[in-house]
Design a protein around this motif. Structure first.
Motif, PDB file in Angstrom:
ATOM      1  N   TRP A 148      36.108  48.857  46.099  1.00  0.00           N
ATOM      2  CA  TRP A 148      35.833  47.533  46.059  1.00  0.00           C
ATOM      3  C   TRP A 148      34.914  47.076  44.951  1.00  0.00           C
ATOM      4  O   TRP A 148      35.094  45.869  44.534  1.00  0.00           O
ATOM      5  CB  TRP A 148      35.051  47.487  47.527  1.00  0.00           C
ATOM      6  N   GLU A 149      33.900  47.774  44.583  1.00  0.00           N
ATOM      7  CA  GLU A 149      32.832  47.343  43.473  1.00  0.00           C
ATOM      8  C   GLU A 149      33.586  47.428  42.218  1.00  0.00           C
ATOM      9  O   GLU A 149      33.460  46.604  41.329  1.00  0.00           O
ATOM     10  CB  GLU A 149      31.748  48.011  43.579  1.00  0.00           C
ATOM     11  N   ASN A 150      34.588  48.264  42.085  1.00  0.00           N
ATOM     12  CA  ASN A 150      35.305  48.566  40.854  1.00  0.00           C
ATOM     13  C   ASN A 150      36.216  47.279  40.346  1.00  0.00           C
ATOM     14  O   ASN A 150      36.466  46.930  39.328  1.00  0.00           O
ATOM     15  CB  ASN A 150      36.162  49.716  40.860  1.00  0.00           C
ATOM     16  N   CYS A 151      36.624  46.647  41.441  1.00  0.00           N
ATOM     17  CA  CYS A 151      37.528  45.478  41.275  1.00  0.00           C
ATOM     18  C   CYS A 151      37.104  44.123  41.464  1.00  0.00           C
ATOM     19  O   CYS A 151      37.660  43.157  41.733  1.00  0.00           O
ATOM     20  CB  CYS A 151      38.781  45.712  41.832  1.00  0.00           C
ATOM     21  N   VAL A 152      35.637  44.001  41.756  1.00  0.00           N
ATOM     22  CA  VAL A 152      34.827  42.887  41.887  1.00  0.00           C
ATOM     23  C   VAL A 152      35.426  41.819  41.177  1.00  0.00           C
ATOM     24  O   VAL A 152      35.409  40.490  41.618  1.00  0.00           O
ATOM     25  CB  VAL A 152      33.322  43.046  42.037  1.00  0.00           C
ATOM     26  N   GLU A 153      35.263  41.757  39.668  1.00  0.00           N
ATOM     27  CA  GLU A 153      35.697  40.707  38.788  1.00  0.00           C
ATOM     28  C   GLU A 153      37.113  40.252  39.134  1.00  0.00           C
ATOM     29  O   GLU A 153      37.376  38.824  38.999  1.00  0.00           O
ATOM     30  CB  GLU A 153      35.588  40.917  37.309  1.00  0.00           C
ATOM     31  N   TYR A 154      38.018  41.089  39.238  1.00  0.00           N
ATOM     32  CA  TYR A 154      39.382  40.690  39.599  1.00  0.00           C
ATOM     33  C   TYR A 154      39.522  40.001  40.661  1.00  0.00           C
ATOM     34  O   TYR A 154      40.289  39.059  40.797  1.00  0.00           O
ATOM     35  CB  TYR A 154      40.213  41.942  39.666  1.00  0.00           C
ATOM     36  N   ARG A 155      38.828  40.448  42.039  1.00  0.00           N
ATOM     37  CA  ARG A 155      38.906  39.825  43.132  1.00  0.00           C
ATOM     38  C   ARG A 155      38.304  38.328  43.310  1.00  0.00           C
ATOM     39  O   ARG A 155      38.718  37.656  43.802  1.00  0.00           O
ATOM     40  CB  ARG A 155      38.172  40.641  44.401  1.00  0.00           C
ATOM     41  N   ILE A 156      37.231  38.190  42.364  1.00  0.00           N
ATOM     42  CA  ILE A 156      36.545  36.906  42.241  1.00  0.00           C
ATOM     43  C   ILE A 156      37.420  36.039  41.450  1.00  0.00           C
ATOM     44  O   ILE A 156      37.659  34.785  41.890  1.00  0.00           O
ATOM     45  CB  ILE A 156      35.223  36.909  41.225  1.00  0.00           C
ATOM     46  N   ASN A 157      38.376  36.375  40.569  1.00  0.00           N
ATOM     47  CA  ASN A 157      39.221  35.556  40.042  1.00  0.00           C
ATOM     48  C   ASN A 157      40.400  35.264  40.869  1.00  0.00           C
ATOM     49  O   ASN A 157      40.968  34.196  40.706  1.00  0.00           O
ATOM     50  CB  ASN A 157      40.069  36.197  38.624  1.00  0.00           C
ATOM     51  N   LEU A 158      40.914  36.231  41.588  1.00  0.00           N
ATOM     52  CA  LEU A 158      41.712  35.862  42.697  1.00  0.00           C
ATOM     53  C   LEU A 158      41.251  34.734  43.567  1.00  0.00           C
ATOM     54  O   LEU A 158      42.031  34.035  44.154  1.00  0.00           O
ATOM     55  CB  LEU A 158      41.949  37.073  43.663  1.00  0.00           C
ATOM     56  N   LEU A 159      39.888  34.713  44.221  1.00  0.00           N
ATOM     57  CA  LEU A 159      39.413  33.803  45.018  1.00  0.00           C
ATOM     58  C   LEU A 159      39.206  32.632  44.376  1.00  0.00           C
ATOM     59  O   LEU A 159      39.380  31.362  44.946  1.00  0.00           O
ATOM     60  CB  LEU A 159      37.987  34.406  45.497  1.00  0.00           C
ATOM     61  N   LYS A 160      39.378  32.283  42.952  1.00  0.00           N
ATOM     62  CA  LYS A 160      39.349  31.147  42.286  1.00  0.00           C
ATOM     63  C   LYS A 160      40.762  30.529  42.337  1.00  0.00           C
ATOM     64  O   LYS A 160      40.952  29.145  41.949  1.00  0.00           O
ATOM     65  CB  LYS A 160      39.028  31.416  40.853  1.00  0.00           C
ATOM     66  N   GLY A 161      41.972  31.191  42.712  1.00  0.00           N
ATOM     67  CA  GLY A 161      43.228  30.731  42.504  1.00  0.00           C
ATOM     68  C   GLY A 161      43.177  29.444  43.433  1.00  0.00           C
ATOM     69  O   GLY A 161      42.872  29.488  44.604  1.00  0.00           O
ATOM     70  N   ASP A 162      43.946  28.554  42.913  1.00  0.00           N
ATOM     71  CA  ASP A 162      44.394  27.290  43.630  1.00  0.00           C
ATOM     72  C   ASP A 162      45.016  27.518  44.999  1.00  0.00           C
ATOM     73  O   ASP A 162      44.498  26.548  45.943  1.00  0.00           O
ATOM     74  CB  ASP A 162      45.153  26.053  42.748  1.00  0.00           C
ATOM     75  N   ASP A 163      45.722  28.491  45.286  1.00  0.00           N
ATOM     76  CA  ASP A 163      46.256  28.527  46.688  1.00  0.00           C
ATOM     77  C   ASP A 163      45.457  29.620  47.515  1.00  0.00           C
ATOM     78  O   ASP A 163      46.047  29.920  48.669  1.00  0.00           O
ATOM     79  CB  ASP A 163      47.774  29.068  46.526  1.00  0.00           C
ATOM     80  N   GLN A 164      44.192  29.887  47.195  1.00  0.00           N
ATOM     81  CA  GLN A 164      43.568  30.784  47.883  1.00  0.00           C
ATOM     82  C   GLN A 164      42.648  30.246  48.700  1.00  0.00           C
ATOM     83  O   GLN A 164      41.883  28.989  48.351  1.00  0.00           O
ATOM     84  CB  GLN A 164      42.825  31.631  47.388  1.00  0.00           C
ATOM     85  N   THR A 165      42.433  30.455  49.950  1.00  0.00           N
ATOM     86  CA  THR A 165      41.343  29.995  50.927  1.00  0.00           C
ATOM     87  C   THR A 165      40.692  31.369  51.372  1.00  0.00           C
ATOM     88  O   THR A 165      41.236  32.509  51.375  1.00  0.00           O
ATOM     89  CB  THR A 165      41.900  29.204  52.452  1.00  0.00           C
ATOM     90  N   PRO A 166      39.512  31.107  51.907  1.00  0.00           N
ATOM     91  CA  PRO A 166      38.579  32.266  52.390  1.00  0.00           C
ATOM     92  C   PRO A 166      39.488  33.126  53.301  1.00  0.00           C
ATOM     93  O   PRO A 166      39.425  34.506  53.261  1.00  0.00           O
ATOM     94  CB  PRO A 166      37.440  31.877  53.158  1.00  0.00           C
ATOM     95  N   ALA A 167      40.162  32.424  54.384  1.00  0.00           N
ATOM     96  CA  ALA A 167      40.959  33.115  55.624  1.00  0.00           C
ATOM     97  C   ALA A 167      42.194  33.860  54.441  1.00  0.00           C
ATOM     98  O   ALA A 167      42.391  35.147  54.919  1.00  0.00           O
ATOM     99  CB  ALA A 167      41.681  32.119  56.328  1.00  0.00           C
ATOM    100  N   LYS A 168      42.778  33.326  53.736  1.00  0.00           N
ATOM    101  CA  LYS A 168      44.059  33.942  52.946  1.00  0.00           C
ATOM    102  C   LYS A 168      43.531  35.079  52.416  1.00  0.00           C
ATOM    103  O   LYS A 168      44.029  36.220  52.174  1.00  0.00           O
ATOM    104  CB  LYS A 168      44.825  33.055  52.288  1.00  0.00           C
TER     105      LYS A 168
END
Length: 541
Positions: free
Chosen positions: A291-311
């Motif tokens: 989880w910690e190893n991919c933190v920056e990748y996940r943060i970028n994923l959460l920035k996606g226009d089609d992302q919500t916290p639930a998704k």
């Protein structure tokens, strides 16, 4: 200096030192720009800055002095609609700050974080896509351009809005709903896809015609600042996306599906870790390492226009485990290193100050004493865990919102008791707590609101079980203060709004206890005033 002017000057490329000079010379609002000539400020600028500023100022004043217009479009003939829909450009999804769809279509998941009483950020308005099909290619000819006032006067509902404003000098919720309908419907007759810059222009027209309205209630553009962002929002934005959702359900707009992994670049190690935590949660030590190893990748994923916290949460098996909250705390540590223990260390002192503040107020004011007695907050328990719950409710009582504005309508709780019951739920059994959360979701859904991360407890004759509830997942934790700690950290890790019913008390914890400031905080005068009152009283004691 006005925030809007400051953002505009930064967008024009002026350094902070020059902006400070503007402020020192009492140039503090956009109205000053409209009356300014380059000669007025040339002594504050270098030659290069002067050349650049002159061009920006001239363009700004030309735009500001342009006639206020809105284009009314003739409806398309029925026999061309089928061909039109085949040529509608692909949907460009944007994040919804208050109405969100979960991964399985559930719209009750937590919403993305939005500004608290913030001014709109005009420097980040999205511009139209130059490849987009022009409206006249879709719907033939347009009627002549008319001004905004004439557009409203051309319909009965528009005239009703103008008449109401003349009488009351304000718009009510029904007026705003009708006005949103008129404007968005007219624009979508023109083109089913409205660029964000057009929504921004419509908000400007509204504020110019109805000066008591705040632009941020009508449209707030998407903005990024470091790892934090402001999600787009406002009545026009939400009504437009609700209309698009209706058209999708009617088959008039195609649904777009996108693999979130395809749009984000990541190293081989990040992708390996990301795929691991999507499918696994044990052993925990291995899971948290991935989880910690991919933190920056996940943060970028959460920035996606089609992302919500639930998704976003639905992507990861590890977040659905009993220890899922610890992954979110790990992200909070990444965002705010060194602040993970501050609530546990500082809360006892602030809890005592909050309690003494209300006790003293009850001694001086019989009405406040009666209120606390009615709310069950006058005779406080000796138990540390229950005392934390009461103190947080007292904190919320000090910072109550007058109403909670949802996309559909404003929620005004029937009583303070009803609102405080939502702040830190207490039930005697787990089924009762589950039912209470479902009822909360239904209540909020009526107003277009979502249930954000929140704490709760089961109190079975003094046997306390604490939970942090996030996206319908009940995380069992050790104590009420830990439940509150997990809830506020989850809001930051998921970039979610604070709970609507307690947003200012969460903001108090963020700014006063965690010592965190973000661009999403808005004006915090009530929070700062309470801080000063509590400290002043503590010094007096």
């Amino acid at each position: 200096m006005d925030k809007g002017l400051q953002d505009l000057l930064k967008e024009w490329g002026l350094p902070q030192a020059v902006i400070k000079k503007f402020e020192e010379n009492d140039i503090t609002t956009k109205d000053h720009l409209r009356q300014m000539k380059i000669e007025d400020v040339e002594h504050l600028l270098t030659l290069g800055q002067k050349i650049n500023f002159r061009g920006k100022l001239e363009a700004y004043n030309q735009l500001d002095n342009a006639p206020v217009v809105i284009e009314v479009v003739q409806p398309a003939p029925e026999n061309v609609v089928e061909n039109i829909l085949e040529n509608v450009p692909p949907e460009n999804p944007n994040p919804l700050s208050d109405i969100n769809l979960g991964g399985d279509g559930d719209d009750s998941g937590p919403s993305k974080r939005t500004p608290l009483r913030c001014s709109p950020r005009t420097s980040n308005v999205n511009r139209p896509d130059p490849t987009e099909v022009t409206p006249k290619n879709l719907f033939g000819t347009r009627s002549p351009t008319i001004n905004f006032r004439e557009f409203l006067e051309s319909s009965l509902k528009g005239r009703s809005i103008l008449s109401y404003y003349r009488l009351k000098n304000e718009l009510n919720d029904e007026n705003r709903r009708i006005l949103s309908t008129l404007l968005i419907t007219n624009e979508m007759e023109n083109c089913l896809k409205i660029p964000n810059c057009k929504l921004d222009s419509l908000a400007d027209l509204i504020v110019k015609e109805f000066p008591t309205e705040e632009k941020s209630n009508w449209y707030v553009p998407f903005a990024m600042e470091g790892k934090k962002r402001t999600c787009a929002g406002g009545k026009l934005y939400h009504f437009y996306h609700n209309e698009r959702r209706t058209l999708r359900e009617a088959g008039m707009l195609a649904r777009r599906t996108q693999n979130p992994n395809q749009a984000i670049a990541g190293s081989e190690g990040e992708l390996t870790s990301f795929n691991w935590v999507k499918k696994s949660s044990e052993p925990f030590e291995t899971a948290i390492s991935h989880w910690e190893n991919c933190v920056e990748y996940r943060i970028n994923l959460l920035k996606g226009d089609d992302q919500t916290p639930a998704k976003y949460m639905s992507n990861f098996i590890c977040l659905k485990s009993n220890l899922g909250y610890r992954f979110l705390i790990s992200d909070f540590k990444h965002l705010y290193p060194g602040k993970e223990d501050l609530l546990f260390n500082r809360w006892p002192d602030w809890r005592e100050r909050i309690i003494k503040h209300h006790q003293k107020k009850a001694e001086e004011d019989i009405n406040h004493q009666t209120l606390l007695s009615h709310l069950g907050l006058l005779d406080l328990p000796d138990d540390e865990q229950l005392l934390t719950i009461c103190a947080f409710k007292l904190l919320t009582l000090s910072l109550l919102p007058k109403s909670i504005q949802g996309p559909k309508k404003a929620w005004k709780p029937a009583s303070k008791s009803e609102l405080l019951n939502f702040v830190f739920m207490q039930k005697s059994t787990f089924p009762d707590l589950q039912t209470a959360i479902e009822d909360k979701i239904k209540t909020f859904a009526e107003y277009g609101l979502t249930v954000q991360p929140c704490p709760a407890v089961i109190n079975d004759n003094g046997n306390i079980q604490s939970y942090a509830i996030i996206n319908k997942i009940f995380y069992r934790v050790e104590s009420p203060i830990q439940a509150l700690d997990v809830a506020i950290k989850a809001c930051h890790a998921l970039h979610a709004d604070y709970p609507h019913e307690a947003k200012y008390s969460y903001l108090f914890l963020q700014k006063i206890i965690f010592d965190i400031s973000t661009k999403f905080d808005g004006t915090c005068s009530s929070v700062r005033k309470l801080e000063k009152d509590l400290l002043r009283q503590a010094q007096g004691d």
